[in-house]
Design an enzyme around this catalytic site. Structure first.
Site, short mmCIF file in Angstrom:
data_model
loop_
_atom_site.label_atom_id
_atom_site.label_comp_id
_atom_site.label_asym_id
_atom_site.label_seq_id
_atom_site.Cartn_x
_atom_site.Cartn_y
_atom_site.Cartn_z
N GLU A 24 0.74 -1.03 -0.20
CA GLU A 24 0.40 0.25 0.27
C GLU A 24 1.53 1.23 -0.16
O GLU A 24 1.52 1.45 1.01
CB GLU A 24 -1.11 0.47 1.54
CG GLU A 24 -2.25 -1.19 0.82
CD GLU A 24 -2.25 -1.12 2.41
OE1 GLU A 24 -2.30 -0.83 3.12
OE2 GLU A 24 -3.15 -1.83 2.66
N ARG A 63 1.09 -7.47 0.28
CA ARG A 63 1.41 -7.15 1.94
C ARG A 63 1.72 -7.32 2.99
O ARG A 63 1.52 -6.68 4.44
CB ARG A 63 -0.28 -7.74 1.67
CG ARG A 63 -1.08 -7.77 3.05
CD ARG A 63 -2.62 -7.89 2.80
NE ARG A 63 -3.40 -7.74 4.29
CZ ARG A 63 -4.20 -6.83 3.99
NH1 ARG A 63 -3.61 -5.58 3.15
NH2 ARG A 63 -5.04 -6.23 5.16
N GLU A 178 -8.15 5.22 5.52
CA GLU A 178 -7.53 4.45 4.07
C GLU A 178 -8.21 5.30 3.14
O GLU A 178 -8.93 6.32 3.00
CB GLU A 178 -8.78 3.98 4.33
CG GLU A 178 -8.42 2.35 5.17
CD GLU A 178 -8.40 1.34 4.78
OE1 GLU A 178 -7.97 1.56 3.99
OE2 GLU A 178 -8.01 0.44 5.45
#
Length: 313
Positions: A24, A63, A178
């Site tokens: 991310e 991840r 987020e």
């Protein structure tokens, strides 16, 4: 409401976590930037530490290495004896606990801003772990006002069986951020910019709080998780249908019983079943295929916070 640690005295220790999930990239690149050039995130009277939470996963572009770091902060993992055969993230969780905790302790970090990207069309979202944190409700109210007219949603994960031990939960006031949609392993300038703005407004709020600014009572619209919905599956466990086009990218929008939810490869529509309408979030999130989650059902609630007025030093 219960008395909250840190709510009546200045906040001094703030951490910004990037790379809790190594693929991310908005948080990863922002934290690396701030580690080298931290003036942007420094505020008077605050110790602000950018921190790469899972550096091995960042290096690999995955991840996680062995298990999800953002699920490794429950009491069992934090008290587990770490050996050379232990999952990497369990040892890393205990290291983060030592650096920024102890979880639930008086010496724990005041605020952790934990930066995440989602592949779902969730826009800007702030994750709240309890509805009883006046400080964070006030902070989120401030952030939403500063981002307007850009929407910013609040996702409340307070649930007796669905809540989990997040990386940020070692702090007195844990903040999940987020921003999406953004594919795993990809950078998008617009998504990174929105995340950067949220962090800046959060730090401004903390500084204003420490300086003695009064924040009057406020209310905040939030979406509280009630259930996780799996994909339809075959007898062998294989996914039997995908998210229906009319539900795809419709995070935060009302889903009524009978509305299309899934679509089989041969074109059969499977409707949403339930006692009433819900607001789906994390719709078709790539990272949640392994968790058996097609989307999370939420209900809209209103949270209230008392006035805040920290005595100025």
């Amino acid at each position: 409401m219960a008395t909250l640690l840190g709510a009546q005295s200045p906040l001094r220790r703030v951490a910004i976590f990037g790379g809790t999930h190594g693929n991310e990239l908005s948080g990863v690149f922002l934290v690396k930037h701030w580690e080298e050039n931290g003036a942007e995130v420094q505020r008077a009277g605050l110790q602000v530490k950018p921190f790469l939470a899972n550096p091995r996963a960042v290096q690999r572009g995955s991840r996680y290495i062995d298990c999800d770091l953002n699920r490794a902060f429950d009491s069992a993992h934090l008290s587990e004896e770490v050996t050379e055969d232990s999952p990497y993230e369990v040892g890393r969780a205990q290291e983060i606990q030592r650096l920024f905790g102890p979880k639930g302790g008086a010496d724990a970090c005041d605020v952790i801003l934990d930066l995440h990207n989602t592949t779902a069309n969730m826009g800007c979202a702030l994750i709240l772990e309890t509805p009883r944190d006046d400080l964070l409700i006030q902070m989120f109210h401030y952030i939403k006002s500063r981002l307007a007219p850009l929407p910013c949603f609040v996702y409340l994960i307070d649930h007796p069986t669905l809540k989990y031990g997040t990386t940020r939960s070692v702090a007195k006031h844990p903040v999940g951020i987020e921003v999406g949609p953004q594919p795993q392993g990809v950078l998008r300038a617009d998504i990174l910019d929105r995340m950067r703005r949220i962090v800046g407004h959060a730090l401004d709020f903390i500084q204003y709080f420490n300086e003695g600014r009064e924040f009057p009572p406020c209310s905040l619209e939030a979406y509280q998780v009630t259930e996780k919905v799996d994909y339809p599956r075959k007898k062998d466990g294989e996914i039997a249908a995908m998210i229906h086009p009319s539900l795809q990218d419709q995070d935060w929008k009302l889903l009524n019983p009978g509305d299309p939810a899934f679509l089989t490869v041969d074109g059969k529509t499977i409707p949403f079943e339930g006692p009433g309408p819900v607001y789906p979030v994390f719709v078709n999130e790539a990272a949640y295929y392994e968790k058996g989650e097609a989307f999370a059902k939420t209900l809209k609630v209103t949270l209230s916070a008392r006035s805040l007025n920290c005595p100025a030093p």
